[in-house]
Design a protein around this motif. Structure first.
Motif, short mmCIF file in Angstrom:
data_model
loop_
_atom_site.label_atom_id
_atom_site.label_comp_id
_atom_site.label_asym_id
_atom_site.label_seq_id
_atom_site.Cartn_x
_atom_site.Cartn_y
_atom_site.Cartn_z
N LEU A 46 0.83 -1.21 0.00
CA LEU A 46 0.00 0.00 0.00
C LEU A 46 0.87 1.25 0.00
CD1 LEU A 46 -2.80 -1.05 2.52
CD2 LEU A 46 -2.98 -0.87 0.02
N GLY A 47 1.94 1.24 0.77
CA GLY A 47 2.84 2.38 0.81
C GLY A 47 3.52 2.62 -0.52
N ILE A 48 3.96 1.54 -1.16
CA ILE A 48 4.63 1.67 -2.46
C ILE A 48 3.66 2.21 -3.51
CG2 ILE A 48 5.65 0.35 -4.37
CD1 ILE A 48 7.00 -1.42 -2.20
N TRP A 49 2.44 1.69 -3.52
CA TRP A 49 1.48 2.07 -4.57
C TRP A 49 0.77 3.38 -4.31
CZ3 TRP A 49 -0.79 -3.49 -4.49
CH2 TRP A 49 0.06 -4.34 -5.19
N GLN A 50 0.42 3.65 -3.08
CA GLN A 50 -0.37 4.84 -2.77
C GLN A 50 0.45 5.97 -2.15
OE1 GLN A 50 -3.71 5.14 -3.59
NE2 GLN A 50 -3.33 3.22 -4.65
N GLY A 51 1.65 5.65 -1.72
CA GLY A 51 2.52 6.63 -1.07
C GLY A 51 2.54 6.38 0.43
N PHE A 52 3.71 6.54 1.00
CA PHE A 52 3.85 6.31 2.44
C PHE A 52 3.27 7.45 3.27
CE2 PHE A 52 6.91 3.38 0.59
CZ PHE A 52 6.66 2.23 1.32
N ASP A 53 2.77 8.48 2.59
CA ASP A 53 2.09 9.57 3.30
C ASP A 53 0.58 9.54 3.05
OD1 ASP A 53 2.18 10.24 0.62
OD2 ASP A 53 2.72 12.34 0.96
N SER A 54 0.06 8.46 2.46
CA SER A 54 -1.36 8.35 2.14
C SER A 54 -2.17 7.88 3.35
CB SER A 54 -1.58 7.40 0.97
OG SER A 54 -1.27 6.07 1.35
N ALA A 55 -3.45 8.18 3.31
CA ALA A 55 -4.36 7.75 4.38
C ALA A 55 -4.51 6.23 4.40
CB ALA A 55 -5.73 8.41 4.19
N ILE A 56 -4.50 5.61 3.24
CA ILE A 56 -4.67 4.15 3.19
C ILE A 56 -3.45 3.45 3.79
CG2 ILE A 56 -3.80 3.78 0.84
CD1 ILE A 56 -6.84 2.01 2.33
N PHE A 57 -2.25 4.00 3.58
CA PHE A 57 -1.06 3.43 4.21
C PHE A 57 -1.15 3.61 5.73
CE2 PHE A 57 3.18 4.03 6.09
CZ PHE A 57 3.69 2.77 5.86
N ALA A 58 -1.58 4.77 6.18
CA ALA A 58 -1.71 5.00 7.63
C ALA A 58 -2.70 4.01 8.24
CB ALA A 58 -2.16 6.44 7.89
N LEU A 59 -3.81 3.77 7.54
CA LEU A 59 -4.79 2.80 8.02
C LEU A 59 -4.18 1.40 8.07
CD1 LEU A 59 -7.74 2.14 8.78
CD2 LEU A 59 -8.19 1.86 6.33
N GLY A 60 -3.46 1.02 7.02
CA GLY A 60 -2.80 -0.29 6.99
C GLY A 60 -1.78 -0.42 8.10
N LEU A 61 -1.02 0.62 8.35
CA LEU A 61 0.00 0.59 9.40
C LEU A 61 -0.64 0.44 10.78
CD1 LEU A 61 3.05 0.76 9.85
CD2 LEU A 61 2.79 3.24 10.07
N ALA A 62 -1.72 1.17 11.01
CA ALA A 62 -2.42 1.08 12.30
C ALA A 62 -3.00 -0.32 12.50
CB ALA A 62 -3.52 2.13 12.37
N VAL A 106 6.58 -7.71 -4.27
CA VAL A 106 5.27 -7.66 -4.93
C VAL A 106 4.94 -6.23 -5.35
CG1 VAL A 106 2.78 -8.02 -4.63
CG2 VAL A 106 4.40 -9.72 -3.77
N GLY A 107 5.23 -5.27 -4.49
CA GLY A 107 4.94 -3.88 -4.80
C GLY A 107 5.66 -3.37 -6.01
N VAL A 108 6.95 -3.68 -6.11
CA VAL A 108 7.75 -3.21 -7.23
C VAL A 108 7.38 -3.94 -8.51
CG1 VAL A 108 10.13 -3.12 -8.15
CG2 VAL A 108 9.65 -2.40 -5.80
N ILE A 109 7.18 -5.26 -8.44
CA ILE A 109 6.85 -6.03 -9.63
C ILE A 109 5.53 -5.57 -10.26
CG2 ILE A 109 6.08 -8.32 -10.45
CD1 ILE A 109 8.21 -9.54 -8.62
N PHE A 110 4.52 -5.33 -9.42
CA PHE A 110 3.21 -5.04 -9.95
C PHE A 110 2.86 -3.55 -10.00
CE2 PHE A 110 2.75 -9.50 -8.57
CZ PHE A 110 2.35 -10.03 -9.78
N LYS A 111 3.79 -2.69 -9.62
CA LYS A 111 3.50 -1.25 -9.68
C LYS A 111 3.45 -0.75 -11.12
CE LYS A 111 4.50 3.23 -7.92
NZ LYS A 111 5.20 4.07 -7.00
N ALA A 112 4.26 -1.35 -11.97
CA ALA A 112 4.37 -0.90 -13.36
C ALA A 112 3.15 -1.14 -14.14
CB ALA A 112 5.49 -1.64 -14.06
#
Length: 148
Positions: free
Chosen positions: A66-82, A142-148
């Motif tokens: 989620l951080g790789i695809w949406q950004g480590f400053d995104s709300a979805i990453f924050a939700l995933g981290l929590a 997985v993040g790097v392989i499928f980000k493209a």
């Protein structure tokens, strides 16, 4: 971002951690000269607790993706981290304590001629840490392989 790839990271984290447990257990049995069968291998694959933590590996892999695809400053990453933090805390503290209490309770039950309860084990901090490291590696791959 395709959500299916995030679930792929989650599933890979879980499957690799659980396979690690099963294969390690199989080699330990062989090393001791004990026989093993597919039923024991499947039981080891499905068991809770042990090294590494499948909870930590799967949730960390998902969160890193989620951080790789949406950004480590995104709300979805924050939700995933929590959510990952809650799951890991539960595995290390709550489920570990319940497992230890269950083992102690079973000693009393068996001593009194009663059938022991099924034990659901948690994780030590070290098991969770190895799961987190495994999850980071899987999440990045997985993040790097499928980000493209």
């Amino acid at each position: 971002m395709n959500g299916w790839f995030a679930l792929l990271a989650f599933a890979c984290g879980f499957l690799i951690a659980q396979l690690w447990k099963a294969v390690t257990s199989m080699f330990m049995r062989l090393r001791k000269g004990e026989a093993f069968n597919l039923q024991e291998l499947f039981r080891d694959f499905m068991r809770s607790g042990g090294m590494p933590s499948g909870h930590s590996a799967s949730m960390t892999a998902l969160t890193v993706c989620l951080g790789i695809w949406q950004g480590f400053d995104s709300a979805i990453f924050a939700l995933g981290l929590a959510f990952t933090g809650i799951v890991i805390y539960d595995a290390v503290h709550v489920r570990y304590a319940v497992g230890e209490q269950g083992k102690a309770l079973n000693k009393v039950l068996v001593k009194n001629g009663q059938k022991p309860l099924k034990i659901v084990e948690g994780h030590t901090t070290g098991q969770a840490l190895v799961g987190i490291i495994l999850g980071i590696i899987i999440g990045v791959v997985v993040g790097v392989i499928f980000k493209a």
